[in-house]
Motif scaffolding. Structure first.
Motif, short mmCIF file in Angstrom:
data_model
loop_
_atom_site.label_atom_id
_atom_site.label_comp_id
_atom_site.label_asym_id
_atom_site.label_seq_id
_atom_site.Cartn_x
_atom_site.Cartn_y
_atom_site.Cartn_z
N HIS A 268 4.55 13.61 52.91
CA HIS A 268 5.39 13.65 51.70
C HIS A 268 6.59 12.70 51.73
O HIS A 268 7.58 12.92 51.04
N ARG B 72 12.35 18.10 52.30
CA ARG B 72 11.04 17.98 52.95
C ARG B 72 11.12 18.47 54.40
O ARG B 72 10.21 19.17 54.88
N MET C 203 5.87 15.65 46.47
CA MET C 203 6.31 16.78 47.29
C MET C 203 5.20 17.79 47.54
O MET C 203 5.20 18.50 48.54
N ILE D 97 6.29 22.69 48.28
CA ILE D 97 7.65 22.20 48.52
C ILE D 97 8.40 22.05 47.20
O ILE D 97 9.60 22.36 47.13
#
Length: 265
Positions: free
Chosen positions: A163, A182, A247, A251
């Motif tokens: 990501h 993240r 993402m 997330i």
């Protein structure tokens, strides 16, 4: 080492969006405060990482590698710091768009030792590529990431799976600026983060949360007005759509949840 790699530098070109409107609509002192606030973020990273310097003019910031020459470390630093700089600006309600390149960039003093001169192919590339984008974020150009990939086969796709960015059809990497969101997601899943979230990894984690919320709220405001295709609205809608993609669902939803908590705290 190849001559281009030996003589090149990494350059982050970052523009404040809507700066002309800001100048026209706000007082001089308010504009000054916005610029000062932005520069404070750049100065902080200059102190933390003394390999990069900042040049500012009008609505543009140039964050450049001071010493010439390619290094894996420089690529890793410029994209990570670039993401955190953008996050810091967004946390302050300052939208920005940028481009990361690698190439010729000269910074010299004129013959009278009065003026700083900066020019080069990297600056032209960064300027042209940044202007093409229709979102709020940082695009990493092939000139910046290909040398790293050649030294570290498979790492670009590996980082994408983690990501860090999204690979686009034209060989450009679209950077996820919310590095700390993240990074701390998995820690929160196993209960290692205690509230308030703003107390963790300050100020970067808090910046991520507030910056994320700024983008979500602006996109919602435009959607609530039925504006999906206006010149300004489309930047926010495109950015939120990108964040959902880069993402991942889990997330992204976690970021929405904690950003509401942070906003209301």
């Amino acid at each position: 080492m190849d001559e281009k790699l030996r003589d090149g530098r990494y350059l982050l070109f970052l523009d404040i969006l809507g700066f002309s409107n800001l100048v026209e609509e706000k007082s001089l002192s308010e504009v000054y405060d916005v610029i000062n606030s932005a520069l404070r973020s750049f100065s902080r990273w200059e102190e933390i990482n003394n390999q990069f310097k900042t040049i500012y003019f009008s609505d543009t910031f140039l964050f450049y590698q001071e010493t010439k020459g390619y290094g894996d470390w420089a690529f890793l630093d410029v994209y990570a710091i670039g993401g955190m700089l953008l996050s810091s600006l967004l946390a302050q309600g300052i939208p920005a768009r940028g481009s990361i390149v690698f190439g010729e960039f000269e910074v010299k003093i004129d013959f009278q030792n009065k003026h700083q001169l900066y020019f080069g192919k990297a600056l032209i590339e960064a300027y042209k590529t940044e202007k093409k984008e229709q979102w709020i974020g940082i695009a990493i150009q092939p000139s910046a990431w290909i040398p790293f990939e050649e030294n570290n086969k498979g790492k670009i796709r590996l980082f994408e799976s983690e990501h860090v960015w999204k690979y686009r059809y034209d060989n450009v990497l679209l950077l996820n600026p919310f590095i700390k969101i993240r990074g701390w997601y998995s820690s929160d899943l196993i209960g290692e983060l205690e509230k308030p979230y703003e107390a963790w990894d300050a100020p970067e984690f808090s910046n991520d949360i507030l910056g994320f919320r700024f983008l979500i709220d602006k996109a919602f405001e435009y959607a609530n007005e039925g504006d999906f295709t206006g010149k300004e609205a489309i930047k926010y809608h495109a950015t939120v759509a990108f964040l959902k993609e880069v993402m991942g669902k889990e997330i992204y939803q976690w970021a929405k949840k904690i950003s509401v908590t942070e906003k209301n705290s």
